[in-house]
Motif scaffolding. Structure first.
Motif, PDB file in Angstrom:
ATOM      1  N   GLN A  68      33.367  88.182  50.738  1.00 29.91           N
ATOM      2  CA  GLN A  68      32.168  87.583  50.164  1.00 29.91           C
ATOM      3  C   GLN A  68      31.109  88.641  49.903  1.00 29.91           C
ATOM      4  O   GLN A  68      30.428  88.601  48.873  1.00 29.91           O
ATOM      5  CB  GLN A  68      31.636  86.491  51.100  1.00 29.91           C
ATOM      6  CG  GLN A  68      30.434  85.736  50.546  1.00 29.91           C
ATOM      7  CD  GLN A  68      29.970  84.641  51.484  1.00 29.91           C
ATOM      8  OE1 GLN A  68      30.505  84.482  52.577  1.00 29.91           O
ATOM      9  NE2 GLN A  68      28.963  83.892  51.079  1.00 29.91           N
ATOM     10  N   GLN A  80      31.987  90.455  46.854  1.00 27.69           N
ATOM     11  CA  GLN A  80      32.043  89.564  45.689  1.00 27.69           C
ATOM     12  C   GLN A  80      33.452  89.504  45.107  1.00 27.69           C
ATOM     13  O   GLN A  80      33.674  89.604  43.903  1.00 27.69           O
ATOM     14  CB  GLN A  80      31.034  90.015  44.617  1.00 27.69           C
ATOM     15  CG  GLN A  80      29.593  89.964  45.082  1.00 27.69           C
ATOM     16  CD  GLN A  80      28.611  90.385  44.012  1.00 27.69           C
ATOM     17  OE1 GLN A  80      29.001  90.820  42.925  1.00 27.69           O
ATOM     18  NE2 GLN A  80      27.332  90.266  44.304  1.00 27.69           N
ATOM     19  N   ASP A 104      36.828  87.158  44.802  1.00 33.32           N
ATOM     20  CA  ASP A 104      37.291  85.788  44.893  1.00 33.32           C
ATOM     21  C   ASP A 104      38.749  85.786  45.350  1.00 33.32           C
ATOM     22  O   ASP A 104      39.642  86.210  44.607  1.00 33.32           O
ATOM     23  CB  ASP A 104      37.170  85.107  43.532  1.00 33.32           C
ATOM     24  CG  ASP A 104      37.456  83.608  43.604  1.00 33.32           C
ATOM     25  OD1 ASP A 104      37.743  83.129  44.722  1.00 33.32           O
ATOM     26  OD2 ASP A 104      37.395  82.939  42.554  1.00 33.32           O
TER      27      ASP A 104
END
Length: 697
Positions: free
Chosen positions: A464, A467, A469
């Motif tokens: 997270q 960044q 996914d």
């Protein structure tokens, strides 16, 4: 050893020789051949261990081959009777070209022997300098040719004068300034050569060495040169650093002590971080310690911990300003990719075939031995068919035999496909290492197409922050290339997690030298393998995630105490330490961030409804004490970057805090008048100039 008398035929054994029988048998053999007697050659205790019991014959046959102290004296360079003011290398005997500059030109120009190790430079430091904060002291400095000391001048006094002008808080040389006039009284020490300024100094109790080169114009620097002082305590200390052969310095050669050079880079970063990029040519920076040999850069470091307290007021159940403790430093590389391949190599194909053959053998042969003891003496082929023969004959099978038979067709099909594959692969070591660097040096992640297990909490927090996914699968054909189109491929990664003490050099494994408890990451090795199949679009995805990470054994940020409630009345405060600890652990244990959208009443409860409340957090950040070692590639560049400390791209946890208004300062002063501990006990409020404000609040 005793010698033989010239007028006797009897041999005299040496007094320290334990095997008398061998000497007597040799004497009898010599008398049978009518050989003239010879003296026994004396052998020292140091040389005796290199020979066996029968070595006396060899020594007598070729006595000139024995190394004697007289021969060693002939081969040793004569450095005893040298003229006054001259300095010779103890290895090769060559004289130093300028003994006055041996502090900056500390290597022999002929054999690279270290004339002046770091320990002798440390003897120049005065004790009072070690206690000074923010003051720059010049130990030695020179200006001239980069390697020839005879074409250089001593500029220590000139740089000392520049330091005195700035109250020893900085040393600055402008790139437009003529160094020949400033440092060498208007003379050019090395005409026609690109010159360098070498400065050895001490700042905040730590030595540093920095070099700056001339640019395109003679006498002008390529860029501005500055050493900044300051009273700020450095957060990073380079305990020891060596560049050269992995074994370190042996007999004054083979490696260079580059501790001062790396510490100077820490000083340039205000004590916050130290970065060594892979695109830096290390011999140009440190010199060439062992030409033509594989070298490594070994860095032993210490990152100090910290302890502090945060406090902020709430408004309508929300914090007025965010509270953040991001005091977790970066330590990279923590994952080193030793080898990585994408595709099928001949060795991996053979290994996987042997693995499947072994699985089939273990399933059938071992099961037949257990379930059919009467077939132990049968040949290999009938015995391998024992389970199937039992099923054909209508005999009952055990649960284990049935499970083996269910797995057998799938394994045989995989083995059949392996024999249809063609070898072809790409070396993905560098590409995978760069992906590790993109994740901060402590994480390697390839998202899978259909993973069965969820990611760990620490991995979700790290992804997270980066960044990334995890639900979007990575196409490895696009990342690493497609060596064998239209067939399956194997991703094979061998990695090493170096840990915080990879070289086992630190003397305080449980606490840093500055007294802070150490945060541990243990060293380990591993192998990750994933089989991928091409899709119709020419893409390749892993079915499961590829995750190599380093969850810390101890959380970096430790919440010692937290309270939430009335600003000045402890009896209206609640102890919320466990709740804040849970918030820190949910964020990976390395940071604590409380934003203004956090509902405080829902998280902690409401100890005093209708009153403005205050959140106080006392925390403790553990330190780091470890060692990392990175190998070179064949072109004298590091295989990966080295990053230690609080990088400039992240928030500075020790930076300036936002200013507080007069009312907040008043309430803070009142809070300090009370002694509040974890149990909620407090003393009476002492009367002061802010007491009325606290009561009005």
């Amino acid at each position: 050893m005793a010698a033989v008398a010239p007028d006797t035929d009897e041999w005299q054994p040496p007094p320290h020789e334990p095997e008398i029988g061998d000497i007597e048998s040799y004497q009898a053999f010599a008398r049978a051949l009518n050989a003239p007697p010879k003296k026994l050659i004396p052998i020292g205790e140091r040389d005796r261990r290199w020979y066996n019991k029968k070595s006396h014959i060899l020594l007598e046959a070729d006595p000139e081959a024995l190394v004697t102290p007289e021969k060693l004296a002939q081969w040793r360079p004569n450095i005893d009777n040298v003229p006054v003011g001259e300095r010779r290398c103890p290895q090769c005997g060559h004289a130093h070209k300028n003994p006055a500059l041996v502090k900056t030109y500390c290597l022999c120009h002929h054999c690279s022997f270290i004339h002046e190790p770091a320990s002798t430079i440390a003897s120049m430091v005065k004790k009072k300098w070690l206690r000074e904060q923010g003051k720059i002291r010049i130990l030695a400095a020179s200006y001239g040719h980069p390697s020839d000391a005879s074409q250089a001048v001593d500029c220590t006094a000139a740089l000392e004068a520049l330091c005195e002008k700035s109250a020893r808080e900085s040393l600055f040389l402008d790139r437009t300034e003529d160094l020949r006039r400033t440092l060498s009284n208007g003379k050019d020490p090395a005409p026609g050569a690109r010159k360098v300024v070498i400065v050895r100094y001490i700042l905040n109790g730590r030595r540093g060495t920095v070099s700056t080169w001339e640019g395109n114009f003679a006498g002008r620097l390529k860029e501005d040169f500055e050493i900044k002082g300051g009273a700020a305590r450095p957060l990073i200390n380079i305990v020891r650093a060596q560049y050269g052969q992995p074994g370190g310095i042996k007999n004054g050669r083979g490696a260079f002590d580059v501790t001062d050079s790396l510490q100077a880079r820490v000083h340039a970063a205000r004590g916050r971080f130290c970065i060594v990029k892979r695109d830096e040519h290390l011999p140009s920076w440190f010199g060439e310690p062992s030409l033509g040999r594989a070298k490594t850069l070994t860095v032993e470091y210490e990152i100090n911990g910290s302890a502090g307290e945060m406090h902020e007021y709430e408004l309508n159940g929300r914090l007025m300003y965010p509270m953040s403790v991001a005091a977790s430093p970066s330590v990279a590389p923590q994952i080193l990719i030793e080898s990585a391949s994408y595709g099928w190599t001949e060795e991996l194909l053979d290994a996987w075939k042997a693995r499947y053959h072994k699985d089939i053998f273990d399933m059938l042969v071992s099961a037949s031995r257990d379930s059919c003891p009467s077939h132990d003496d049968v040949g290999g082929a009938p015995r391998r068919q024992a389970i199937r023969a039992k099923r054909t004959a209508g005999l009952a099978l055990t649960r284990e035999d049935n499970n083996r038979l269910r797995k057998l067709p799938a394994i045989e099909e995989k083995l059949k496909k392996l024999y249809q594959l063609k070898a072809g692969s790409v070396d993905a070591t560098g590409l995978v290492q760069r992906r590790v660097e993109a994740c901060g040096g402590s994480l390697l992640f390839f998202a899978g197409d259909s993973p069965e297990e969820e990611l760990a909490s620490w991995a979700s927090v790290e992804l997270q922050k980066l960044q990334v996914d995890p639900t979007v699968a990575d196409d490895l054909n696009a990342e690493l290339g497609d060596p064998t189109p239209y067939q399956s491929k194997l991703l094979h990664i061998e990695y090493l997690i170096v840990g915080h003490d990879a070289e086992r050099r630190t003397e305080a494994p449980e606490a840093t030298a500055s007294g802070y408890e150490a945060n541990f990451i243990m060293q380990r090795k591993g192998i990750v393998e994933r089989v991928l199949t091409n899709t119709d679009e020419g893409k390749a995805f892993c079915s499961e995630h590829v995750l190599i990470g380093i969850p810390t054994i101890m959380p970096t940020v430790e919440v010692r105490y937290a309270s939430y409630g009335h600003p000045t009345k402890p009896k209206f405060n609640w102890n919320v330490t466990e709740a804040v600890k849970w918030l820190a652990n949910a964020q990976g244990g390395s940071r604590l961030h409380l934003d203004t959208d956090l509902d405080l009443d829902e998280t902690f409860g409401d100890p005093c409804p209708g009153m403005r409340k205050k959140l106080v957090i006392r925390y403790y950040v553990r330190g780091f004490h470890g060692c990392t070692r990175v190998d070179e590639d064949p072109m004298d560049y590091l295989s990966t970057d080295i990053q230690i400390g609080y990088l400039p791209t992240a928030d500075d946890p020790f930076g300036a805090k936002p200013p507080r208004n007069a009312t907040q300062i008043a309430v803070d002063e009142i809070q300090k008048l009370r002694m509040v501990d974890a149990t909620g006990r407090s003393t009476e409020v002492k009367e002061g100039k802010y007491t009325h404000l606290g009561r009005a609040w």
